[in-house]
Design a protein around this motif. Sequence first.
Motif, PDB file in Angstrom:
ATOM      1  N   THR A  26       0.999  -1.161   0.106  1.00 43.79           N
ATOM      2  CA  THR A  26       0.195   0.025  -0.048  1.00 43.79           C
ATOM      3  C   THR A  26       0.570   1.230  -0.149  1.00 43.79           C
ATOM      4  O   THR A  26       1.825   1.265   0.750  1.00 43.79           O
ATOM      5  CB  THR A  26      -0.897  -0.064   1.291  1.00 43.79           C
ATOM      6  OG1 THR A  26      -1.780  -1.233   1.236  1.00 43.79           O
ATOM      7  CG2 THR A  26      -1.968   1.327   1.055  1.00 43.79           C
ATOM      8  N   ILE A  27       0.592   2.122  -0.976  1.00 44.87           N
ATOM      9  CA  ILE A  27       1.489   3.274  -1.100  1.00 44.87           C
ATOM     10  C   ILE A  27       0.282   4.511  -0.541  1.00 44.87           C
ATOM     11  O   ILE A  27      -0.713   4.467  -0.942  1.00 44.87           O
ATOM     12  CB  ILE A  27       1.677   3.762  -2.332  1.00 44.87           C
ATOM     13  CG1 ILE A  27       2.886   2.392  -2.939  1.00 44.87           C
ATOM     14  CG2 ILE A  27       2.729   4.984  -2.629  1.00 44.87           C
ATOM     15  CD1 ILE A  27       2.957   2.871  -4.457  1.00 44.87           C
ATOM     16  N   THR A  28       0.975   5.141   0.522  1.00 43.19           N
ATOM     17  CA  THR A  28      -0.244   6.347   1.155  1.00 43.19           C
ATOM     18  C   THR A  28       0.687   7.549   0.525  1.00 43.19           C
ATOM     19  O   THR A  28       1.825   7.861   1.009  1.00 43.19           O
ATOM     20  CB  THR A  28      -0.068   6.030   2.483  1.00 43.19           C
ATOM     21  OG1 THR A  28      -0.525   4.893   3.047  1.00 43.19           O
ATOM     22  CG2 THR A  28      -1.028   7.249   3.192  1.00 43.19           C
ATOM     23  N   ILE A 248       4.941  10.579   1.665  1.00 44.27           N
ATOM     24  CA  ILE A 248       4.893   9.191   0.706  1.00 44.27           C
ATOM     25  C   ILE A 248       5.293   8.023   1.513  1.00 44.27           C
ATOM     26  O   ILE A 248       6.597   8.179   1.612  1.00 44.27           O
ATOM     27  CB  ILE A 248       5.406   9.567  -0.756  1.00 44.27           C
ATOM     28  CG1 ILE A 248       4.885  10.656  -1.499  1.00 44.27           C
ATOM     29  CG2 ILE A 248       4.972   8.127  -1.582  1.00 44.27           C
ATOM     30  CD1 ILE A 248       5.704  10.792  -2.585  1.00 44.27           C
ATOM     31  N   SER A 249       4.658   7.014   1.649  1.00 43.13           N
ATOM     32  CA  SER A 249       5.160   6.078   2.409  1.00 43.13           C
ATOM     33  C   SER A 249       4.720   4.800   1.768  1.00 43.13           C
ATOM     34  O   SER A 249       3.628   4.631   0.894  1.00 43.13           O
ATOM     35  CB  SER A 249       4.720   6.092   3.896  1.00 43.13           C
ATOM     36  OG  SER A 249       3.206   6.003   3.940  1.00 43.13           O
ATOM     37  N   ILE A 250       5.209   3.677   2.253  1.00 38.54           N
ATOM     38  CA  ILE A 250       5.124   2.352   1.573  1.00 38.54           C
ATOM     39  C   ILE A 250       4.893   1.442   2.800  1.00 38.54           C
ATOM     40  O   ILE A 250       5.667   1.289   3.663  1.00 38.54           O
ATOM     41  CB  ILE A 250       6.282   1.732   0.684  1.00 38.54           C
ATOM     42  CG1 ILE A 250       6.557   2.687  -0.487  1.00 38.54           C
ATOM     43  CG2 ILE A 250       5.753   0.092   0.335  1.00 38.54           C
ATOM     44  CD1 ILE A 250       7.770   2.385  -1.119  1.00 38.54           C
ATOM     45  N   ASP A 251       3.575   0.680   2.704  1.00 36.87           N
ATOM     46  CA  ASP A 251       3.465  -0.384   3.589  1.00 36.87           C
ATOM     47  C   ASP A 251       3.561  -1.775   2.960  1.00 36.87           C
ATOM     48  O   ASP A 251       2.778  -1.955   1.977  1.00 36.87           O
ATOM     49  CB  ASP A 251       2.159  -0.166   4.379  1.00 36.87           C
ATOM     50  CG  ASP A 251       1.545  -1.180   5.118  1.00 36.87           C
ATOM     51  OD1 ASP A 251       2.692  -2.228   5.760  1.00 36.87           O
ATOM     52  OD2 ASP A 251       0.676  -1.472   5.402  1.00 36.87           O
ATOM     53  N   SER A 252       4.662  -2.796   3.354  1.00 36.27           N
ATOM     54  CA  SER A 252       4.684  -3.924   2.558  1.00 36.27           C
ATOM     55  C   SER A 252       4.428  -4.908   3.546  1.00 36.27           C
ATOM     56  O   SER A 252       4.890  -6.009   3.401  1.00 36.27           O
ATOM     57  CB  SER A 252       6.215  -4.119   2.040  1.00 36.27           C
ATOM     58  OG  SER A 252       7.044  -4.287   2.977  1.00 36.27           O
ATOM     59  N   GLY A 296       7.571   1.999  10.333  1.00 36.22           N
ATOM     60  CA  GLY A 296       7.479   0.882   9.612  1.00 36.22           C
ATOM     61  C   GLY A 296       6.082   0.267   9.913  1.00 36.22           C
ATOM     62  O   GLY A 296       5.094   1.145  10.416  1.00 36.22           O
ATOM     63  N   ASN A 297       5.355  -0.976   9.772  1.00 37.62           N
ATOM     64  CA  ASN A 297       4.058  -1.496  10.134  1.00 37.62           C
ATOM     65  C   ASN A 297       4.256  -2.660  10.766  1.00 37.62           C
ATOM     66  O   ASN A 297       5.153  -3.627  10.478  1.00 37.62           O
ATOM     67  CB  ASN A 297       3.258  -1.476   8.823  1.00 37.62           C
ATOM     68  CG  ASN A 297       2.973  -0.276   8.219  1.00 37.62           C
ATOM     69  OD1 ASN A 297       1.909   0.430   8.605  1.00 37.62           O
ATOM     70  ND2 ASN A 297       3.577   0.254   7.200  1.00 37.62           N
TER      71      ASN A 297
END
Length: 493
Positions: A26-28, A248-252, A296-297
Amino acid sequence: MSARARQAIAPLVTPPPPDKNNCPKTITVTGINSEGQQETVKLGYTSVFFDIQEQVDPAVTADPAKRAQLDRLRQQYEKADEDFYGATDYRPIGEVSVASNCGGTVTERMLNEVAAQKRLPLRLGSGNGTGGKVDGKDLSAADIIREVARKFGSEVPVTQLDPLTVIAHERESGESAHVEIPLSVNGDSVVVYSKDNQGKPRLHTVDKGRAVNFFGPVQQRYNFRPFYNYGETTPKFYRIDPSRIVSISIDSSACPCEWAFGGVIPVAFTQPSEPTTDQRVLTVAGTVDAPDVTGGNLRVNGSAQGITVGAGAFSSQVVLSSGDNTLRVAVDGPDGRRGCAERMIRSTTPKTTVSATLTWSLADADVDLYTTQPDNETAWYGHVATSIGGRLDVDNTQGFGPENYFLSSEEGDTVLPGTYTVRVHYYSDHLKTQGMPARAVQYRVVIIVNEGTPSEKREFREGTLAVDNSSNASPDGSGPDWATVAEVNPASP
């Protein structure tokens, strides 16, 4: 690139099994919209570990029959792409690929360009856009990246094409049939990147100073008419404004931990130290061996919550279900590397009859959970225990959550028949100043009814609040800083 060559670039990577070839992310993107308010858009994005060229390598696919099937598919893609584009000025610069589509390639290039200009810690690799939801409407991958450029930028004429511009071929319905993106500009000459699903990446050149249709081949591909006739489809141009992008952030964290192409960031859990606990709310901690990673997540049984990483470490509270729980922490580095760790922990706590767990998208922000029972008594941070046994057992004021309400007949609580109303209040954005309004916060509530029984129901509710108000926190409050999330009846089938 061969599979062996890819592994040579990232020697720490263990190739994933075939059923884990895809990595959903998910790109936020958070920015300032045309009304001057912060807004967040989430884009689905799936990376592919082995492209189709690599899948036909015996080192990747051992079954000869499967390899032959994949090779026939690859040849079909090549023929279809060549039949259409072979006689046009769309010149190929690579092989057919299933690792990206039109929305994905535009997303990758535009957001990387924004990140480079703003010096954001982001490097997005190739991927397939999978769309998302904006203003309550489901959008395709092509539409959602166009929407990002439109919300945080503006429509521009063809004379203003540059690498921050989405070229959207719009149908009369307003949907995008295809999107492209400029790679470079030299005077009036613009080199445009275009990629069909399963096709070859291609370039073509647009002369901004000439009133001719440079998008004829792609319009024909989607049954277009020339854009200057304003027929079925019209190319339109939307330029994102980097100055309006906040983050801009990425959740992998939805990807399996085996997926780490690009290199591995060492991540480890240090707490809890035991595999079993008698606690429902637990502190989870660990280490991240990458000084440039700041967040991170953390996923708890598949539900993600944000974490802050500082001095190579993270710590967060989590809410466990009764029984076995899966914890997964994932971080994405600005250099394209990924770190991931998993652990299982068993909670011996009694099963809950009603529970609601709140998490949210921002650090340095306070969002609160309110649960009003059928007797009109409300559990909230100002009244954490109700007369029938309902409890708010954690109140997080610093960011991300969690906050948790539960009621358990196994613990002797009185479960009243009727409706339990779950609400969320945006109490405070701690970073708000006189010149900077509150950031929009996205909340997520996991609701479980009759946990661990044949009648268990588990729901996920999400929403956004753009206004905070610390003086409007009483349980009977209302307004734009409030949201009613769910009405729960544990006796309902």
